[in-house]
Design an enzyme around this catalytic site. Structure first.
Site, PDB file in Angstrom:
ATOM      1  N   CYS A 129     -28.767 -15.456  14.076  1.00 34.32           N
ATOM      2  CA  CYS A 129     -28.262 -15.067  12.752  1.00 34.32           C
ATOM      3  C   CYS A 129     -29.343 -14.367  11.927  1.00 34.32           C
ATOM      4  O   CYS A 129     -30.346 -14.985  11.558  1.00 34.32           O
ATOM      5  CB  CYS A 129     -27.761 -16.331  12.043  1.00 34.32           C
ATOM      6  SG  CYS A 129     -27.403 -16.142  10.301  1.00 34.32           S
TER       7      CYS A 129
ATOM      8  N   CYS B 280     -29.940 -15.908   8.488  1.00 35.44           N
ATOM      9  CA  CYS B 280     -30.645 -17.189   8.658  1.00 35.44           C
ATOM     10  C   CYS B 280     -32.144 -16.944   8.792  1.00 35.44           C
ATOM     11  O   CYS B 280     -32.959 -17.649   8.185  1.00 35.44           O
ATOM     12  CB  CYS B 280     -30.146 -17.924   9.901  1.00 35.44           C
ATOM     13  SG  CYS B 280     -28.410 -18.408   9.843  1.00 35.44           S
TER      14      CYS B 280
END
Length: 150
Positions: free
Chosen positions: A71, A74
């Site tokens: 991600c 993230c």
């Protein structure tokens, strides 16, 4: 108030420790492994049992970052989250859950987008923020605004 004791779960060996509230800022160490209870960075919770122990037994709020290695947002949030740990400890413990490694936790908490921050107090979720917060001050402000008064 100074004689109030709190249960704090060690980020290293996951033993529950009793710490006097007035000693939180004095760099308490684990009675079992002798490591610092507050290391200035989030603890990785790599399985359901460890997650459950930290969330259920810690008597300070636990802020959890549900994330995944693939991600992009993230990864963008990770440095800010790391810096927020320094600012929020010892009154809050920060943790990370890799939803790829522990998918059951993502399912249990109905995590639909990552990163998602979830704040737990007294064993239950009290607040949630979906999406990346890339500034440590944003994370700290959000966490403090939603943490229960102690």
């Amino acid at each position: 108030m100074s004689e109030t004791t709190l249960h704090i779960v060690c980020p290293h060996c996951h033993t529950t420790n009793r710490v006097r509230a007035d000693q939180l800022a004095s760099a308490p160490t684990c009675g079992q492994c002798k490591q610092p209870l507050f290391a200035g960075h989030p603890v990785a919770l790599g399985d359901e049992a460890t997650f459950d122990k930290h969330v259920a037994r810690s008597q300070i709020p636990v802020l959890v970052d549900f994330w995944a290695p693939w991600c992009g947002p993230c990864r963008m949030m990770a440095p800010a989250y790391e810096q927020a740990a320094v600012l929020l400890e010892p009154h809050m413990q920060l943790a990370k859950v890799d939803t790829e490694a522990v998918p059951a936790l993502g399912t249990r908490y109905n995590i639909r987008s990552i990163p998602t921050l979830a704040l737990f107090a007294s064993g239950r979720e009290v607040a949630r923020q979906a999406g990346a917060l890339t500034n440590p001050a944003q994370i700290v402000q959000w966490a403090r605004a939603h943490a229960p008064l102690t």
